[in-house]
Design an enzyme around this catalytic site. Structure first.
Site, mmCIF file in Angstrom:
data_model
loop_
_atom_site.group_PDB
_atom_site.id
_atom_site.type_symbol
_atom_site.label_atom_id
_atom_site.label_comp_id
_atom_site.label_asym_id
_atom_site.label_seq_id
_atom_site.Cartn_x
_atom_site.Cartn_y
_atom_site.Cartn_z
ATOM 1 N N HIS A 84 0.889 -1.254 -0.004
ATOM 2 C CA HIS A 84 -0.011 0.125 -0.173
ATOM 3 C C HIS A 84 0.761 1.385 -0.034
ATOM 4 O O HIS A 84 1.741 1.293 0.806
ATOM 5 C CB HIS A 84 -1.051 -0.101 1.218
ATOM 6 C CG HIS A 84 -0.401 -0.080 2.344
ATOM 7 N ND1 HIS A 84 -0.286 1.167 3.212
ATOM 8 C CD2 HIS A 84 -0.069 -1.126 3.480
ATOM 9 C CE1 HIS A 84 0.033 0.845 4.580
ATOM 10 N NE2 HIS A 84 0.359 -0.381 4.434
ATOM 11 N N ASP A 92 -0.681 4.443 0.766
ATOM 12 C CA ASP A 92 -1.148 5.304 1.588
ATOM 13 C C ASP A 92 -0.502 5.237 2.867
ATOM 14 O O ASP A 92 -0.044 4.168 3.300
ATOM 15 C CB ASP A 92 -2.595 5.051 1.517
ATOM 16 C CG ASP A 92 -3.015 3.980 2.242
ATOM 17 O OD1 ASP A 92 -2.646 2.962 1.933
ATOM 18 O OD2 ASP A 92 -4.108 3.869 3.002
ATOM 19 N N GLU A 112 -5.150 1.093 2.441
ATOM 20 C CA GLU A 112 -5.230 0.199 3.257
ATOM 21 C C GLU A 112 -5.366 0.903 4.753
ATOM 22 O O GLU A 112 -6.075 0.115 5.571
ATOM 23 C CB GLU A 112 -3.667 -0.562 3.268
ATOM 24 C CG GLU A 112 -3.728 -1.834 4.015
ATOM 25 C CD GLU A 112 -3.448 -1.565 5.471
ATOM 26 O OE1 GLU A 112 -3.380 -2.659 6.183
ATOM 27 O OE2 GLU A 112 -2.860 -0.637 5.852
ATOM 28 N N GLU A 113 -4.958 1.774 5.050
ATOM 29 C CA GLU A 113 -4.782 2.579 6.166
ATOM 30 C C GLU A 113 -6.358 3.010 6.698
ATOM 31 O O GLU A 113 -6.608 3.537 7.695
ATOM 32 C CB GLU A 113 -3.733 3.764 6.324
ATOM 33 C CG GLU A 113 -2.372 3.227 6.160
ATOM 34 C CD GLU A 113 -1.998 2.306 7.378
ATOM 35 O OE1 GLU A 113 -2.712 1.819 8.185
ATOM 36 O OE2 GLU A 113 -0.710 2.296 7.234
ATOM 37 N N ASP A 165 4.679 -6.130 4.841
ATOM 38 C CA ASP A 165 3.709 -4.961 5.536
ATOM 39 C C ASP A 165 3.749 -5.318 7.175
ATOM 40 O O ASP A 165 2.625 -5.080 7.597
ATOM 41 C CB ASP A 165 2.524 -4.795 4.815
ATOM 42 C CG ASP A 165 1.933 -3.337 5.291
ATOM 43 O OD1 ASP A 165 2.552 -2.494 5.810
ATOM 44 O OD2 ASP A 165 0.756 -3.422 5.276
ATOM 45 N N HIS A 169 -26.215 23.229 33.311
ATOM 46 C CA HIS A 169 -25.362 23.664 34.526
ATOM 47 C C HIS A 169 -25.480 22.382 35.410
ATOM 48 O O HIS A 169 -26.311 21.902 35.938
ATOM 49 C CB HIS A 169 -26.094 24.838 35.143
ATOM 50 C CG HIS A 169 -25.324 25.554 36.127
ATOM 51 N ND1 HIS A 169 -24.812 25.157 37.350
ATOM 52 C CD2 HIS A 169 -24.633 26.873 36.348
ATOM 53 C CE1 HIS A 169 -24.122 25.739 38.068
ATOM 54 N NE2 HIS A 169 -24.068 27.012 37.423
ATOM 55 N N THR A 218 -18.359 24.307 34.572
ATOM 56 C CA THR A 218 -19.150 23.488 35.295
ATOM 57 C C THR A 218 -20.338 23.088 34.612
ATOM 58 O O THR A 218 -21.295 23.707 34.541
ATOM 59 C CB THR A 218 -19.632 23.975 36.677
ATOM 60 O OG1 THR A 218 -20.117 25.249 36.397
ATOM 61 C CG2 THR A 218 -18.615 24.314 37.676
ATOM 62 N N ARG A 262 -10.251 -6.330 17.863
ATOM 63 C CA ARG A 262 -9.091 -7.141 17.052
ATOM 64 C C ARG A 262 -9.598 -8.657 17.059
ATOM 65 O O ARG A 262 -9.774 -9.189 18.313
ATOM 66 C CB ARG A 262 -7.674 -6.935 17.691
ATOM 67 C CG ARG A 262 -7.108 -5.643 17.473
ATOM 68 C CD ARG A 262 -7.061 -5.402 16.079
ATOM 69 N NE ARG A 262 -6.548 -3.956 15.876
ATOM 70 C CZ ARG A 262 -5.961 -3.331 14.934
ATOM 71 N NH1 ARG A 262 -5.604 -3.986 13.887
ATOM 72 N NH2 ARG A 262 -5.550 -1.987 15.077
ATOM 73 N N SER A 295 -3.767 -5.696 11.640
ATOM 74 C CA SER A 295 -4.562 -6.327 10.576
ATOM 75 C C SER A 295 -4.113 -5.686 9.192
ATOM 76 O O SER A 295 -3.591 -4.518 8.885
ATOM 77 C CB SER A 295 -5.870 -5.778 10.632
ATOM 78 O OG SER A 295 -6.248 -5.866 12.126
HETATM 79 N N1 BES Z 1 1.419 -2.692 8.424
HETATM 80 C C1 BES Z 1 0.082 -2.383 9.139
HETATM 81 C C2 BES Z 1 -0.214 -3.711 9.756
HETATM 82 C C3 BES Z 1 0.656 -4.190 10.804
HETATM 83 C C4 BES Z 1 0.792 -3.444 12.154
HETATM 84 C C5 BES Z 1 1.609 -5.088 10.797
HETATM 85 C C6 BES Z 1 1.791 -3.856 12.992
HETATM 86 C C7 BES Z 1 2.605 -5.423 11.503
HETATM 87 C C8 BES Z 1 2.633 -4.842 12.582
HETATM 88 C C9 BES Z 1 -1.164 -1.825 8.269
HETATM 89 O O1 BES Z 1 -0.623 -0.955 7.619
HETATM 90 C C10 BES Z 1 -2.134 -1.298 9.437
HETATM 91 O O2 BES Z 1 -1.732 -0.635 10.168
HETATM 92 N N2 BES Z 1 -3.331 -1.826 9.232
HETATM 93 C C11 BES Z 1 -4.344 -1.313 9.927
HETATM 94 C C12 BES Z 1 -5.798 -1.575 9.472
HETATM 95 C C13 BES Z 1 -6.804 -0.819 9.494
HETATM 96 C C14 BES Z 1 -6.492 0.618 9.525
HETATM 97 C C15 BES Z 1 -7.900 -1.285 8.912
HETATM 98 C C16 BES Z 1 -4.500 -1.676 11.659
HETATM 99 O O3 BES Z 1 -3.916 -2.950 11.889
HETATM 100 O O4 BES Z 1 -4.889 -1.174 12.325
HETATM 101 ZN ZN ZN Z 2 -0.394 0.810 8.808
#
Ligand code: BES
Ligand code: ZN
Length: 455
Positions: A85, A87, A152-153, A179, A212, A314, A327, A398
């Site tokens: 990815h 991005d 992806e992010e 990745d 309040h 307040t 997760r 993920s």
């Molecule tokens: N490269 C990461 C996944 C990852 C994180 C691999 C830590 C190894 C160690 C990927 O780009 C990522 O951050 N994914 C997100 C997915 C989400 C935004 C749908 C994640 O895991 O939060």
């Molecule tokens: Zn990431």
């Protein structure tokens, strides 16, 4: 004619210069203000793939474009679908960066920039391994198809229809993804499991306006307190998630796998020290590594309600909200978990407030069979470059498209990554070790050779 591996070492400075060019483009997929930059990164990669000698094109989506490229000059060999990815995550908080996130800087043998490790630098290992073959041997040992996405992010929502639509062009034998992280700088690792994700945003509405807290406090329930009570009820005293049904589909860890995980060089003291913590927390009966990679988890990612400015006000706030993410591990399903959590929150919500739950992105967990021949090829490639066998690890993070590769295209993924968990991905001062970049390119080159050899 130079050999592939000496070509990689000879040209590493130029490779680094090219990666730096790509890292200068702030391709932040989550931020609409950067839409043109995301597009520019896609165009940059398209031009780069073409210059390397690939047939390449952009596939538009409802969101950011997908970069596709192929080299199919090994009709007798297998086909590897290389995914990455382009991005990146937003760089904030900016003031914590030692050098600006989009002005790549080398310090202490590391390249600092947003995306250096996640994922531009890792994705680049594939491109440069490809270049090394084409510029030395004039061919690769395998056919390659590159699928590089820009979302992806933010959950890869628009990539799924692309997989369906381009099913034929994406035909392959296996997927290769860099990745993920290695267990340590000298510990090459192959990831055989990723967790899935179920992301929810919740909001509580109480009185029809902010009140309040002296005039109404004590007589009107407070959405911020209701939220706190509800969130606190999501775990029991043993660190277990209380949502009914949450664990129903969790595949238990078998003893053989637990033994394998226990053999990883995980240093709990160093882990705590690195995080500035005196103690860890989590589900009873599991080690910290199991909790963070092989068991599901439920977290609060953000929390708001009431006055956040300087000094005191307040007020009894009318609304409060939170972002939650679970997760997931096989065989949990993101949609089902969203429904279970929503139902549980509805039960926990008292009549003094109104709850709304919105589902943001999700992704399914994956488990790659350890005896898959391509994992064995990856293991031989690691051994060739690092001089030692890799660890097989589970990853707590993920990559949403990986389950879809399996479910839509019937393809297993080899997760052969070169980052480190200390690379500060998603955080200020993200970096990629130059040595990991270099060895990553060698390892990918060796992987293609090994995969072509078969078993
Ligand atoms: N490269 C990461 C996944 C990852 C994180 C691999 C830590 C190894 C160690 C990927 O780009 C990522 O951050 N994914 C997100 C997915 C989400 C935004 C749908 C994640 O895991 O939060
Ligand atoms: Zn990431």
């Amino acid at each position: 004619m130079a050999d592939v591996h000496s070509y990689i070492d000879t040209h590493r400075e130029r490779f680094l210069g090219e990666l730096i060019e790509l890292l200068r483009i702030p391709s932040i997929s989550a931020d609409p203000a950067h839409k043109a930059d995301v597009e520019r990164a896609a165009q940059w990669l398209l031009a780069h793939l073409r210059a390397l000698g690939l047939e390449a094109e952009l596939w538009p989506t409802e969101g950011h474009p997908v970069v596709y490229g192929q080299w199919l000059g090994a009709p007798e060999g297998p086909t590897v679908l290389c995914y990455g990815h382009y991005d990146v995550q937003p760089p904030d908080p900016l003031d914590l960066w030692q050098s600006p996130p989009f002005e790549p800087t080398i310090r202490d043998g590391r390249l600092y920039a947003r995306g250096a490790s996640d994922d531009k630098g890792q994705l680049f290992t594939h491109l440069k391994a490809l270049e090394a073959y084409l510029r030395t041997e004039g061919r690769l040992p395998v056919n390659v198809k590159f699928l590089i996405e820009g979302e992806e992010e933010v959950g890869s929502r628009n990539l799924l229809p692309v997989l369906e639509k381009q099913r034929d062009r994406l035909r392959a034998d296996v997927v290769l993804i860099s990745d993920t992280a290695m267990f340590g700088p000298e510990e090459p690792s192959i990831t055989y499991a990723l967790r899935g994700l179920c992301y929810l945003e919740i909001e509580l509405e109480g009185p029809n306006r902010d009140l309040h807290s002296g005039v109404y406090g004590g007589a009107v329930d407070n959405p911020a307190l209701i939220l706190a009570r509800m969130l606190a009820a999501l775990h029991d005293a043993y660190g277990r998630v209380t949502v009914p049904g949450f664990y129903d589909r969790v595949r238990p860890l078998d003893e053989a796998e637990r033994r394998m995980l226990r053999q990883l060089p995980f240093d709990e003291e160093a882990y705590k020290r690195d995080l500035g913590l005196e103690a860890l927390w989590g589900e009873i009966g599991y080690t910290p590594l199991e909790r963070a990679t092989a068991r599901p988890a439920l977290d609060v990612n953000g929390l708001w309600g009431g006055y956040q400015g300087p000094g005191a006000k307040t007020v009894l706030p009318a609304r409060a909200g939170a972002k939650l993410s679970a997760r997931l591990v096989p065989d949990q399903r993101s949609e089902e978990i969203a429904a279970l959590i929503t139902a549980h929150l509805q039960r926990l919500c008292p009549p003094t407030a109104r709850l709304t739950v919105r589902r943001l992105h999700g992704g399914e967990p994956v488990l790659v069979p350890l005896d898959h021949p391509a994992l064995q090829a990856a293991a031989r490639a690691c051994e060739y470059v690092f001089g030692r066998k890799p660890y097989f690890v589970r990853e707590g993070g993920s990559i949403p498209v990986v389950a879809a590769f399996d479910e839509v295209l019937g393809l297993k993924s080899v997760l052969l990554g070169f980052g480190l968990n200390t690379d500060a991905i998603h955080s200020p001062n993200e970096h990629f070790r130059l040595e990991n970049f270099r060895r990553g390119i060698h390892t990918i080159a060796a992987f293609w050779r090994e995969v072509a050899r078969g078993n």
